[in-house]
Each structure stands twice: as C-alpha cells, then as structure tokens.
Scaffold this motif. Structure first.
Motif, PDB file in Angstrom:
ATOM      1  N   VAL A 367       0.840  -1.207   0.000  1.00  0.00           N
ATOM      2  CA  VAL A 367       0.000   0.000   0.000  1.00  0.00           C
ATOM      3  C   VAL A 367       0.873   1.255   0.000  1.00  0.00           C
ATOM      4  N   GLY A 368       1.882   1.278   0.881  1.00  0.00           N
ATOM      5  CA  GLY A 368       2.752   2.449   0.998  1.00  0.00           C
ATOM      6  C   GLY A 368       3.504   2.756  -0.289  1.00  0.00           C
ATOM      7  N   LEU A 369       4.035   1.734  -0.929  1.00  0.00           N
ATOM      8  CA  LEU A 369       4.792   1.940  -2.172  1.00  0.00           C
ATOM      9  C   LEU A 369       3.882   2.404  -3.314  1.00  0.00           C
ATOM     10  N   SER A 370       2.676   1.861  -3.364  1.00  0.00           N
ATOM     11  CA  SER A 370       1.718   2.281  -4.395  1.00  0.00           C
ATOM     12  C   SER A 370       1.327   3.737  -4.215  1.00  0.00           C
ATOM     13  N   PHE A 371       1.148   4.142  -2.958  1.00  0.00           N
ATOM     14  CA  PHE A 371       0.780   5.534  -2.691  1.00  0.00           C
ATOM     15  C   PHE A 371       1.934   6.470  -3.033  1.00  0.00           C
ATOM     16  N   LEU A 372       3.156   6.005  -2.820  1.00  0.00           N
ATOM     17  CA  LEU A 372       4.333   6.798  -3.190  1.00  0.00           C
ATOM     18  C   LEU A 372       4.378   7.015  -4.701  1.00  0.00           C
ATOM     19  N   ALA A 373       4.039   5.982  -5.477  1.00  0.00           N
ATOM     20  CA  ALA A 373       3.975   6.115  -6.935  1.00  0.00           C
ATOM     21  C   ALA A 373       2.886   7.109  -7.337  1.00  0.00           C
ATOM     22  N   PHE A 374       1.749   7.063  -6.640  1.00  0.00           N
ATOM     23  CA  PHE A 374       0.657   8.014  -6.895  1.00  0.00           C
ATOM     24  C   PHE A 374       1.142   9.456  -6.726  1.00  0.00           C
ATOM     25  N   ILE A 375       1.861   9.713  -5.638  1.00  0.00           N
ATOM     26  CA  ILE A 375       2.385  11.058  -5.391  1.00  0.00           C
ATOM     27  C   ILE A 375       3.367  11.459  -6.485  1.00  0.00           C
TER      28      ILE A 375
END
Length: 395
Positions: A367-375
């Motif tokens: 979840v954290g890595l996916s959200f980092l990609a979103f940002i």
C-alpha cells in the motif's frame, strides 16, 4: 472494434501467438511458486527463485531488445527465446535440488523475460501498419491469461502440482509453432540505431521521473504477483479457486482495454497513471484485511482499474516519448524497470517479509509503495502543468 479473421493473416497469427505466450506468463508468475512450494521450498527460498530471474533479465532484456533494433528482426529472436525456454523447462522437470533449480530458473528467465516486451513491440508495429491501436492485439493476451489461468488451475487440481513443468513444455511448444507463422516487423523509420542518440533520449528528466515512479509501483505489483497463489493457499483455497482468482483479474482488464482504445487519447497519461497507482493502494489495502479466499477473487477484479489502466497508458507514454527506431529498446528498458529490477526487489524482500512479518504487513508495505507512486505521477503532472502555464504567460 472489428476483428477480421481472414483479410490480415499476419494480424491473426500475432493475436494467436499473444494469446498463447500469456499462458507461459500464468505459469511462471503464479504456478511456479506453487510448484516450488510442492518441492518443499520455504517462502524465502521461493522469493530467491523469484528474484534471481529478474536480476539477470535486467541485462538480457536490454541485450535482446537492442539486438532486435540493430538487426531489424523480432520474429527470429522470439523463436530463439522460445527454444531456450523449452530446453530449460525440460531440465527443470527433472530437478528437485534448490541450488540446481536456482541455476536453471535463472537460465529460463534469460529467455523468458524479453519475450513480452518484444511481443508488445511487434504488436505496436503491426497495428501501425494497419492504422490500428495495439490494444486490438494485446487484448488477446488478457484473454489468453484468463483462459490458461482457469484451465491450468483445473488441470493441476486433477493431475497434481507435479505436472506443472510438463504443462509448461506444451504451452511453449505451441507458442513456438505460432511464432513460425509471424510476419517480421521492422521500424517504420529507416534511421539506424545509434547508442549516443538513445542515451540522450533516456536522460530526459521526465522520462527518468516516469521510470522512478514505475519502479515504486512495480515492487508491490510484483510482490502480489509472486505471492497471490501462496496467499490463497494460506486462506484454504484449492488450485481451481486460484485459477478463478487469476481469471477474474485477467477478464476484468479486457473492457478497460476497449474503453481506453476508444477514449484513452482524450486523457493525459500522467493523471491516468496517478489514478491507477491510487487504485493499486486501495486494492492492496483490501488484500491486507481480507480473510476469505472468495473475497480475494472480488478484489482481483480491481485489476481492471489498476493494471488495465496503468499498462495501456504506460505503453502509450513510452511510444510517445521514444522514437520509432528505438522502440524495442525503449520497451525493453521499461520491462527492466517494471519486471526485472522490481521483480528482484520483490522476490528478495517480499519473500522474507511474507515469511517473517505475515500477510497483512506484506500488503501494508505494498500500500505504501503504491501511494508513493501516486504522489510521484501526480506531482510530475502538476509540475508539467505549472511549467506549461508559466511558458504561456511568459510568451
């Protein structure tokens, strides 16, 4: 979208080939971990086996793709790759030692990883020949993935996991037979590939930012890809149910492909990639919370608004950013970031995380890595927009 089945035989053979090679993808990404678990390997050992192929493919993807661009042939290289895969799988079917399998799975990945980006390159060039979008070919990969996910799941349920390598031999042989019927694709541009020109293109800040975001998103995607079957096994699912989960994800992306084929050009790439990354974060959050195998099948249908949107948009972005004579090399580099480098990281650390921290923590990291990609994707889009506004005002 119309699919004429007789007027364009090269198009139809490529569709059939694409359909079959995604059967190899199903086996390698989802059923090989079950096979290695059947041999008695631990989660960490399976993670190492999953990581070593991506490590070597960081070099082989670029080697085969650059060779394709330099000699202007895709078909002949794909035939060599399939022969190499078949030889390695034949050896693997007789092996049970972790260290020996480690060697042969590495050699298998030397031939397997470059196949999909080369197929995408041929699909793009063939579609351009007929004035079509490459999705009219790539969608057959999704259909093939769905078919083989379900078919192989039931075959293994009946014949046993020990039959995995023999099924793989059959699928590779069929793919090789189809490859002999393909029409070789050459870049529309007659310019020869020059390494200095390619290096200048790849040093673009926007392209480097794109690859960094892709890498952040690819790690959690590959983590899920490698351990979804083991997750379902932990939750008590049968091989047949595992097949249904992969069927759900593959089928769900097909309507998205058609929608993006019709309306995708109306949207900018970076906002679409940001949206797909956010949906990946939501998908993995649900995976961290579920305790029912049937719920996993429902969550897998989010593949449509995650991978479906991401994949088509990312290929469209690469096609726009990289000139035609570097097409195979550009997609090869994309595969290095999306599959190889991320596969290495997800295999090494994902395996240890899954074994030692548990499934929930495993997916929270995703979840954290996916959200980092979103940002990352969103901020790049906002920077581009502010830059365009500033240029317009100064003008």
């Amino acid at each position: 979208m119309k699919f004429a089945m007789s007027a364009r035989p090269d198009l139809n053979w490529l569709r059939a080939f694409t359909f079959v090679i995604y059967g190899i993808t199903v086996l390698s990404s989802s059923y090989f971990p079950l096979y290695f678990s059947h041999l008695g390997f631990s989660g960490s050992q399976i993670g190492y086996l999953y990581a070593v192929g991506p490590f070597i493919s960081m070099f082989t993807n670029m080697f085969w793709s650059m060779t394709s661009d330099r000699y202007q042939t895709i078909q002949k290289i794909m035939m060599v790759l399939l022969i190499g895969q078949l030889v390695m799988i034949t050896f693997l079917s007789y092996m049970s030692s972790f260290y020996i399998i480690f060697i042969f799975i590495t050699m298998f990945n030397f031939f397997w990883y470059p196949l999909n980006p080369l197929t995408d390159t041929m699909a793009i060039q063939t579609a351009q020949r007929y004035g079509k979008n490459f999705i009219i070919i790539r969608v057959f990969g999704s259909i093939g993935y769905a078919f083989f996910a379900l078919f192989i799941g039931y075959v293994l349920g009946a014949a046993g996991t020990s039959s995995t390598m023999y099924i793989c031999m059959g699928v590779i042989t069929l793919a090789f037979l189809f490859s002999t019927r393909l029409r070789d694709s050459k870049a529309q541009s007659k310019k020869k590939m020059k390494i200095s020109e390619l290096w200048t293109i790849l040093r673009q800040k926007e392209l480097l930012w794109f690859f960094a975001c892709v890498f952040c998103l690819a790690i959690p995607y590959r983590m899920n890809d490698a351990f979804i079957a083991l997750t379902l096994k932990q939750l008590g699912a049968s091989e047949g149910l595992i097949g249904w989960s992969m069927l759900a994800s593959a089928v769900s992306e097909i309507p998205i492909f058609f929608l993006l084929n019709k309306y995708g050009d109306k949207f900018k790439e970076l906002p679409l990639l940001a949206f797909a990354s956010l949906m990946f974060a939501v998908r993995f959050l649900f995976m961290s919370m579920t305790h029912e195998p049937s719920m996993v099948i429902i969550i897998q249908m989010m593949h449509s608004v995650t991978f479906g949107i991401y994949y088509v948009t990312a290929v469209r972005y690469i096609t726009r950013m990289i000139p035609d004579q570097f097409r195979a090399t550009g997609l090869g580099l994309f595969a290095v970031v999306w599959s190889s480098a991320a596969g290495l990281m997800s295999g090494l650390f994902g395996g240890m995380l899954f074994e030692n921290a548990g499934r929930s923590s495993f997916y929270f990291v995703a979840v954290g890595l996916s959200f980092l990609a979103f940002i990352g994707f969103l901020s790049r889009h906002l920077l581009n927009s502010s830059g365009s506004t500033s240029t317009h005002m100064n003008g």
